[in-house]
Motif scaffolding. Structure first.
Motif: not given
Length: 488
Positions: A145-164
């Protein structure tokens, strides 16, 4: 975990093959269709067994190996990985010898790890083994459960970082992702049993190879880009961490590596798919050598290239530590693969625990309709779905409990290290050694008996050290963590 992703597939085979025949099994032994136990002829060989093991072993544990190598350094890191692979291979050969009781060629077959413990060591140790196994499965559910949430956050953070353009720090909270994962698991957990889960296991296995290979490729690319190998002979330097932290982290790294290697709990089940002659033990020893060799090579590459790329700053999770920024779409694919894999792996690990509790409840309260009644719900175009109220309530409570605990302890490395420590010694070393001694009737205080006991004791010490390091890590993280509110 790494361990058991393919279990659902094998159990699917078992559930389709397992049936009782009141015929003479010796007469059946000469049949072209049946084995000596009256079951359909097994068709597995060295290569199918090796494939099962490799698929089962290579999982989310691989993502923490760069961090583990960084704690231990260029000398101790690869050495420890090699030693764990050797111990895992050796104890696997001992366990393989326990597939048949009394006689290795014609003795009674043990279809599961628990069957082997019961046949060789008796009822008390069988209960202890069951307790350790089910506690480990409960812990794995939290870790996934922990690992999956970290990966989902990584996707959002990656896209956020790229767009900004790298200007936004992209803080976020893990709790909504854990809740989302929990909701998905509540739905999937209503699948009654393993025979309806095989497709989920296959998808999970493909995903594990996908993200592991991407992680390795990115590590190699990073090293090639910089043209330098980072890291030191002794690991993370004092100054980056304190001396005390260095010790605890080194212990925790042992647990992370142990978690990446554990597959003993499913070895007997894999062996039960193998044909004979040659004897199942001979085939399994060869399969263990091939699979542990391939896995160790893959782990060495992932751990070492990850460490070479980032040095002291090696992230706890290679694909979510944000050491890689581009290509961001490839990172998104890898992290999506992790999430899909963990959805399936969670169910594969938890189904044995679900089945155990439900079987016990049905045995204790056979007249309770709440526990035993199956309600058929017709689904147009498909076979009707079987709903059981006890299953609905208890499995939902289980998923909610693991999700809440995950929200309280969202520390991937610490939890992985603790799970590896708790599962490694009892399941990979102690029970295989004790079963082998009982099976072969090795005299007490003989040279072989002493060597086996020394091996078991040494692994116990490593397990205690790894558990202590992981617990210390959790305690340290809790000092700066506020449950349900912290953003990352």
């Amino acid at each position: 975990m790494k361990m058991g992703e393919n279990t659902g597939n094998k159990n699917h085979l078992h559930q389709n093959q397992v049936f009782d025949l009141s015929l003479d099994v010796h007469a059946q032994g000469g049949s072209k269709c049946f084995d000596d136990d009256g079951r359909l002829k097994r068709t597995g060989n060295v290569w199918t067994a090796s494939a099962h093991i490799i698929t089962a072993v290579i999982g989310s544990g691989v993502l923490s190996l760069a961090w583990a190598t960084a704690q231990l350094g260029w000398i101790a890191g690869p050495t420890v990985m090699f030693l764990f692979s050797f111990v895992t291979y050796y104890t696997s050969t001992l366990l393989a010898a326990c597939y048949r009781s009394v006689d290795p060629i014609n003795g009674k077959r043990n279809y599961t790890y628990m069957d082997a413990v019961r046949s060789n060591l008796g009822g008390f140790k069988f209960k202890i083994c069951g307790l350790v196994q089910y506690l480990n499965l409960f812990g794995v559910a939290i870790g996934y459960t922990i690992a999956s949430s970290i990966s989902m956050m990584a996707i959002e953070r990656s896209n956020c970082f790229h767009s900004s353009g790298g200007k936004n720090l992209c803080h976020m909270n893990s709790n909504p992702y854990m809740i989302g994962f929990g909701v998905a698991q509540i739905i999937f957990s209503q699948i009654p049993d393993f025979d309806q889960l095989w497709w989920l296991s296959i998808v999970a296995a493909v995903m594990s190879f996908t993200y592991s290979t991407i992680g390795l490729g990115l590590g190699i690319g990073k090293v090639a880009e910089s043209g330098t190998l980072k890291g030191s002979l002794t690991g993370i330097s004092i100054g980056t961490v304190t001396e005390t932290q260095k010790i605890w982290r080194s212990f925790q790294a042992l647990g992370d590596i142990a978690f990446a290697y554990s597959y003993s709990i499913i070895l007997i089940e894999i062996q039960d798919t193998v044909k004979s002659p040659p004897s199942e033990t001979t085939t399994m020893k060869k399969a263990s050598l091939v699979s542990v060799g391939v896995t160790t090579l893959f782990y060495m590459l992932c751990g070492c290239f990850g460490y070479a790329a980032f040095g002291d700053l090696s992230p706890g999770n290679l694909l979510t530590g944000f050491g890689f920024y581009n290509p961001y779409w490839l990172l998104d694919i890898a992290n999506a693969a992790i999430v899909i894999h963990l959805v399936g792996a969670y169910q594969v690990y938890c189904q044995p625990l679900f089945a155990f509790i439900e079987k016990q409840a049905a045995a204790r309260f056979p007249d309770s309709e709440f526990i035993t009644k199956e309600i058929k719900i017709p689904i147009p175009g498909f076979r009707s779905f079987s709903l059981n109220l006890f299953r609905l309530v208890w499995r939902t409570i289980f998923v909610i409990l693991t999700t809440v605990i995950s929200m309280l302890l969202p520390f991937f490395n610490d939890v992985v290290g603790l799970l590896g420590a708790l599962g490694f010694w009892p399941l990979t070393v102690y029970f295989p050694v004790e079963m082998y001694i009982a099976q072969k009737k090795i005299p007490k205080w003989s040279t072989k008996w002493l060597c086996l006991q020394i091996l078991s004791f040494a692994c116990l010490v490593i397990t205690i050290a790894a558990a202590a390091g992981s617990i210390a890590g959790v305690v340290l993280d809790l000092k700066s963590y506020k449950p349900f509110s912290t953003s990352y």
